[in-house]
Scaffold this active site. Sequence first.
Site, PDB file in Angstrom:
ATOM      1  N   PHE A 156      14.989  33.443  -3.238  1.00  0.00           N
ATOM      2  CA  PHE A 156      14.975  33.319  -4.702  1.00  0.00           C
ATOM      3  C   PHE A 156      15.565  31.965  -5.062  1.00  0.00           C
ATOM      4  CE2 PHE A 156      16.553  33.342  -8.973  1.00  0.00           C
ATOM      5  CZ  PHE A 156      15.473  33.848  -9.662  1.00  0.00           C
TER       6      PHE A 156
ATOM      7  N   ASP B  86      20.689  25.833  -1.139  1.00  0.00           N
ATOM      8  CA  ASP B  86      20.721  26.337  -2.516  1.00  0.00           C
ATOM      9  C   ASP B  86      21.949  27.225  -2.650  1.00  0.00           C
ATOM     10  OD1 ASP B  86      20.501  27.613  -4.927  1.00  0.00           O
ATOM     11  OD2 ASP B  86      18.370  28.094  -4.734  1.00  0.00           O
TER      12      ASP B  86
ATOM     13  N   LYS C 297      24.893  27.819 -12.039  1.00  0.00           N
ATOM     14  CA  LYS C 297      25.681  28.992 -12.422  1.00  0.00           C
ATOM     15  C   LYS C 297      27.176  28.686 -12.655  1.00  0.00           C
ATOM     16  CE  LYS C 297      22.387  32.477 -11.169  1.00  0.00           C
ATOM     17  NZ  LYS C 297      21.440  32.537 -10.066  1.00  0.00           N
TER      18      LYS C 297
HETATM   19  C1  LIG Z   1      20.019  32.007 -10.154  1.00  0.00           C
HETATM   20  C2  LIG Z   1      19.509  31.213  -9.011  1.00  0.00           C
HETATM   21  C3  LIG Z   1      18.630  30.127  -9.208  1.00  0.00           C
HETATM   22  C4  LIG Z   1      18.041  29.787 -10.540  1.00  0.00           C
HETATM   23  O1  LIG Z   1      18.967  29.460 -11.509  1.00  0.00           O
HETATM   24  P1  LIG Z   1      18.564  29.480 -13.059  1.00  0.00           P
HETATM   25  O2  LIG Z   1      19.732  28.871 -13.753  1.00  0.00           O
HETATM   26  O3  LIG Z   1      18.331  30.914 -13.415  1.00  0.00           O
HETATM   27  O4  LIG Z   1      17.312  28.686 -13.197  1.00  0.00           O
HETATM   28  C5  LIG Z   1      18.269  29.382  -8.102  1.00  0.00           C
HETATM   29  N1  LIG Z   1      18.722  29.685  -6.876  1.00  0.00           N
HETATM   30  C6  LIG Z   1      19.550  30.721  -6.651  1.00  0.00           C
HETATM   31  C7  LIG Z   1      20.024  31.000  -5.257  1.00  0.00           C
HETATM   32  C8  LIG Z   1      19.959  31.537  -7.706  1.00  0.00           C
HETATM   33  O5  LIG Z   1      20.760  32.576  -7.472  1.00  0.00           O
END
Ligand SMILES: *Cc1c(COP(=O)(O)O)cnc(C)c1O
Length: 426
Positions: A146, A233, A274
């Site tokens: 994700f 990520d 985040k």
């Molecule tokens: C939440 C998330 C995203 C996307 O972030 P948004 O601010 O919702 O666009 C990307 N990668 C990971 C691992 C996430 O948990």
Amino acid sequence: MSVTEQSLSQQAIDLENKYGAHNYHPLPVVLNKGEGVYVWDVDGKKYFDFLSAYSAVNQGHCHPHIVDAMIDQSKTLALTSRAFHNDMLGKYEKFAAEYFKFDKILPMNTGAEAVETALKLCRKWAYEKKGIDENEAEIIVCENNFHGRTTTIISFSNDPVARKNFGPYTKGFIKVEYDNYEALEKVFKNNKNIAGFLVEPIQGEAGVYVPSDDYLKKAKTLCEKHNVLFIADEVQTGIARTGRLLATCGNCSCPKKDCSGTPDVKPDVLILGKALSGGAYPVSAVLANDHIMEVIKPGNHGSTFGGNPVAAAVAMAALEVVTDENLADRADKLGNIFRKKLNDYIETSGICNLVRGRGLLNAIVINDDEDSETAWNICMKLRDNGLLAKPTHGNIIRFAPPLVMTETQLDECINIIIKTLKEFEI
Ligand SMILES: *Cc1c(COP(=O)(O)O)cnc(C)c1O
């Protein structure tokens, strides 16, 4: 709950249903206040937040240090765009670059934007530094990843709900099984066009899958051997969530000294979002060293709001809180307690058979199939019992409270969770 109070929640839900696109399926609870580890609904009922806005609120709701920074800067200067300089951006860039030990940062707003930025950076680096023929670069991603919701990102998702009828998809991605080093090695063989490997150190959305201890380290070594960028990520796993500043924790400024048994990898490209703002404001970033970041030239990439003065002030304050309040150590310690106590319960449980995670990013797996409603019903009961959590992928419930939680509060939460699960024992 009185009839009028009930109708306050219902009114808010009805408004969303009538005037908002139905792109989420929220738990039916309507919140209007948050403080630290708590949120309150419109009826005044108090809950433990056990999702933290998908780990955006690691520093706790409405943290005064972050809120103050945001208010002060909002009153002074909120936005210049990058057409002009502002006196906060450079300060923030120095702060964040030193904090995470990279030469440079590229500021964006949302996680998906930061992932897009990393992909563009990786491709451009591949053509200009690695010498891959134009339009031939491939980036390896993992199954069940994700990384966000843009057209390119969903192009390499394998979640049918996220993908279907959003094609045509962006090319140039190869999917391999997560936590399978042999599979990764195989893809690297006989392919000269690999530019990067994009990976979540722990797969959060997929259900908090923690890879085997040496997976990330071996993958990084493989990337180095083949001159491929290791792109982490850490939008969800970063900023102290997993018990260290970064889940990859390579040479980072994490105050924890003893990281034995955990991955120790320095990504070439680090993606954050985040909790970079403590949930106060959309702030994301890509970090890399000069030899990579220097391929980005004026006009190649940008964002009107990326690196705005409020975001800069908020992110610095949010990172200060992480250090000042020892959030990494706290997440580590509380996470160990959480998993131990739940494991003790699980030994005799017929409804829950597994707890997994690192730090305060954890999940339990309900003894049931993916399509059943049990996990949702458990979350509804948890809500009634004063704790908010959400299922991810059917029978998995993710538990990710703010990291500012005390041990006493955590004990109270564990009691709520076990008591609730017991109501479902068959
Ligand atoms: C939440 C998330 C995203 C996307 O972030 P948004 O601010 O919702 O666009 C990307 N990668 C990971 C691992 C996430 O948990």
